[in-house]
Design a protein around this motif. Structure first.
Motif, PDB file in Angstrom:
ATOM      1  N   GLY A   4     -96.844  -8.161  25.106  1.00 21.89           N
ATOM      2  CA  GLY A   4     -97.321  -9.126  24.130  1.00 21.89           C
ATOM      3  C   GLY A   4     -98.015 -10.330  24.738  1.00 21.89           C
ATOM      4  N   ASP A   5     -97.847 -10.560  26.064  1.00 24.02           N
ATOM      5  CA  ASP A   5     -98.549 -11.670  26.704  1.00 24.02           C
ATOM      6  C   ASP A   5    -100.054 -11.448  26.628  1.00 24.02           C
ATOM      7  N   ARG A  46     -99.135 -16.343  18.780  1.00 26.57           N
ATOM      8  CA  ARG A  46     -98.148 -15.276  18.965  1.00 26.57           C
ATOM      9  C   ARG A  46     -96.876 -15.759  19.664  1.00 26.57           C
ATOM     10  N   VAL A  48     -96.402 -16.476  23.010  1.00 22.78           N
ATOM     11  CA  VAL A  48     -96.208 -15.664  24.211  1.00 22.78           C
ATOM     12  C   VAL A  48     -96.870 -16.362  25.398  1.00 22.78           C
ATOM     13  N   ASP A  64     -96.935 -20.806  29.252  1.00 26.31           N
ATOM     14  CA  ASP A  64     -95.932 -20.145  28.428  1.00 26.31           C
ATOM     15  C   ASP A  64     -95.816 -20.887  27.104  1.00 26.31           C
ATOM     16  N   ARG A  66     -93.810 -19.659  24.621  1.00 30.19           N
ATOM     17  CA  ARG A  66     -92.579 -19.215  23.967  1.00 30.19           C
ATOM     18  C   ARG A  66     -91.722 -20.433  23.637  1.00 30.19           C
TER      19      ARG A  66
END
Length: 76
Positions: A4-5, A46, A48, A64, A66
């Motif tokens: 997904g990255d 997203r 990610v 990052d 996340r």
């Protein structure tokens, strides 16, 4: 690097963005800056990682997006 990255890389005369695990580029651009901005936007949406590669394929930068544990998400 995880499934997904987003990866921004140079191939066949174009800068491309591809989501790891995907088969094709999400988008392309003749200009590196445009591809990096588009890749960053995809990764943020997203939530990610975003990896920008040199034309030779080495990872140049990594960000990052996340959510971090222990911090409020606030929908970012």
């Amino acid at each position: 690097m995880a499934e997904g990255d987003v990866h921004t890389y140079y191939e066949d005369g174009l800068w491309k963005n591809r989501v790891e695990g995907g088969r094709r580029a999400s988008n392309t651009s003749p200009r590196r800056v445009d591809a990096v901005l588009a890749g960053r936007q995809i990764a943020r949406k997203r939530r990610v990682g975003h990896f920008v590669h040199t034309p030779e394929g080495e990872v140049e930068t990594e960000r990052d997006y996340r959510p971090r544990a222990g911090r409020p998400d606030h929908g970012r």
